[in-house]
Write a protein that holds these residues in place. Sequence first.
Motif, PDB file in Angstrom:
ATOM      1  N   SER A 132      30.687  38.499  34.915  1.00  0.00           N
ATOM      2  CA  SER A 132      30.461  37.609  33.769  1.00  0.00           C
ATOM      3  C   SER A 132      30.924  38.258  32.473  1.00  0.00           C
ATOM      4  CB  SER A 132      28.975  37.245  33.661  1.00  0.00           C
ATOM      5  OG  SER A 132      28.585  36.431  34.735  1.00  0.00           O
ATOM      6  N   ARG A 133      30.628  39.547  32.317  1.00  0.00           N
ATOM      7  CA  ARG A 133      31.083  40.265  31.108  1.00  0.00           C
ATOM      8  C   ARG A 133      32.607  40.324  31.070  1.00  0.00           C
ATOM      9  NH1 ARG A 133      26.376  43.225  32.210  1.00  0.00           N
ATOM     10  NH2 ARG A 133      27.483  44.773  33.423  1.00  0.00           N
ATOM     11  N   ALA A 134      33.223  40.578  32.206  1.00  0.00           N
ATOM     12  CA  ALA A 134      34.689  40.649  32.256  1.00  0.00           C
ATOM     13  C   ALA A 134      35.298  39.276  31.950  1.00  0.00           C
ATOM     14  CB  ALA A 134      35.151  41.158  33.624  1.00  0.00           C
ATOM     15  N   TRP A 135      34.662  38.199  32.447  1.00  0.00           N
ATOM     16  CA  TRP A 135      35.162  36.855  32.137  1.00  0.00           C
ATOM     17  C   TRP A 135      35.094  36.577  30.640  1.00  0.00           C
ATOM     18  CZ3 TRP A 135      33.275  32.585  29.686  1.00  0.00           C
ATOM     19  CH2 TRP A 135      34.112  31.471  29.714  1.00  0.00           C
ATOM     20  N   SER A 136      34.051  37.044  29.991  1.00  0.00           N
ATOM     21  CA  SER A 136      33.929  36.832  28.543  1.00  0.00           C
ATOM     22  C   SER A 136      35.116  37.435  27.805  1.00  0.00           C
ATOM     23  CB  SER A 136      32.629  37.459  28.014  1.00  0.00           C
ATOM     24  OG  SER A 136      31.521  36.794  28.565  1.00  0.00           O
ATOM     25  N   ARG A 137      35.556  38.597  28.245  1.00  0.00           N
ATOM     26  CA  ARG A 137      36.723  39.232  27.600  1.00  0.00           C
ATOM     27  C   ARG A 137      37.993  38.423  27.868  1.00  0.00           C
ATOM     28  NH1 ARG A 137      33.774  43.555  29.515  1.00  0.00           N
ATOM     29  NH2 ARG A 137      35.165  43.934  31.239  1.00  0.00           N
ATOM     30  N   VAL A 138      38.123  37.868  29.063  1.00  0.00           N
ATOM     31  CA  VAL A 138      39.280  37.007  29.367  1.00  0.00           C
ATOM     32  C   VAL A 138      39.250  35.779  28.461  1.00  0.00           C
ATOM     33  CG1 VAL A 138      40.353  35.511  31.116  1.00  0.00           C
ATOM     34  CG2 VAL A 138      39.549  37.792  31.753  1.00  0.00           C
ATOM     35  N   ALA A 139      38.081  35.196  28.293  1.00  0.00           N
ATOM     36  CA  ALA A 139      37.953  34.000  27.456  1.00  0.00           C
ATOM     37  C   ALA A 139      38.317  34.314  26.005  1.00  0.00           C
ATOM     38  CB  ALA A 139      36.531  33.451  27.538  1.00  0.00           C
ATOM     39  N   ILE A 140      37.966  35.500  25.532  1.00  0.00           N
ATOM     40  CA  ILE A 140      38.281  35.887  24.152  1.00  0.00           C
ATOM     41  C   ILE A 140      39.774  36.154  23.995  1.00  0.00           C
ATOM     42  CG2 ILE A 140      38.002  37.750  22.456  1.00  0.00           C
ATOM     43  CD1 ILE A 140      35.054  37.909  23.454  1.00  0.00           C
ATOM     44  N   ASP A 141      40.360  36.877  24.940  1.00  0.00           N
ATOM     45  CA  ASP A 141      41.777  37.241  24.826  1.00  0.00           C
ATOM     46  C   ASP A 141      42.710  36.071  25.134  1.00  0.00           C
ATOM     47  OD1 ASP A 141      41.122  39.747  24.028  1.00  0.00           O
ATOM     48  OD2 ASP A 141      41.669  40.754  25.885  1.00  0.00           O
ATOM     49  N   GLY A 142      42.213  35.114  25.952  1.00  0.00           N
ATOM     50  CA  GLY A 142      43.020  33.928  26.233  1.00  0.00           C
ATOM     51  C   GLY A 142      44.300  34.230  26.986  1.00  0.00           C
ATOM     52  N   PRO A 143      45.185  33.284  26.994  1.00  0.00           N
ATOM     53  CA  PRO A 143      45.090  31.938  26.444  1.00  0.00           C
ATOM     54  C   PRO A 143      44.105  31.090  27.241  1.00  0.00           C
ATOM     55  CG  PRO A 143      47.122  32.134  27.654  1.00  0.00           C
ATOM     56  CD  PRO A 143      46.480  33.492  27.664  1.00  0.00           C
ATOM     57  N   GLU A 144      43.846  29.907  26.754  1.00  0.00           N
ATOM     58  CA  GLU A 144      42.813  29.049  27.319  1.00  0.00           C
ATOM     59  C   GLU A 144      43.048  28.731  28.793  1.00  0.00           C
ATOM     60  OE1 GLU A 144      40.736  24.703  26.550  1.00  0.00           O
ATOM     61  OE2 GLU A 144      42.107  25.502  25.055  1.00  0.00           O
TER      62      GLU A 144
END
Length: 188
Positions: free
Chosen positions: A107-119
């Motif tokens: 979940s923490r790693a996904w949050s970083r993906v969501a921040i760095d994007g793209p969508e």
Amino acid sequence: MDAGIAGLLGGVLGAAVGAAGTTAGAWLTARRSVEQAEIQAQAQLDQTRLTVHHGLRRTTYADYAAALDAFHDCVDPRWWDGFSAGCSSEDATATADEVTARARELSRAWSRVAIDGPEHVATAALPPLNFAHRIRRAISTDAQVLSTEPPGEITPADEATALIRSFNRANDAFLKAAGTALHPDEPR
């Protein structure tokens, strides 16, 4: 006015006009050079930012892929078989605890993906996370069921296997989206 003075005034006036024209031309040339240098500096800055951001995305995507692998690896293979005979409630509880910890990391790693994007990459990263949490809930429930006397019904093997396969397919879709985002000119 005598011709000599008129010639002298004409020469002075001509020199003044020539100097003004030369000065204006030099100023325009200098201004254009400054503008060109600013444009070039901005282009270099933009390229540097793009390179740095690309590197950050690459790291973020790799971290998320590693978290997906770690989650997959911690799922006890016996769970895929429906925690068949030979799996104690202690083993099931240990698996549930490990899977829960790995799901939090995911979940923490996904949050970083969501921040760095793209969508579209963040969107592609969400299904494996959702399947991971479904697997986590099923394993935790099974561990609780196995600790009761007598043990109750646990997740059927075919349902567990279907969840793992769905997780793997979603993982593959994320990897493809991440690869496309990092290398948009390469065919996938």
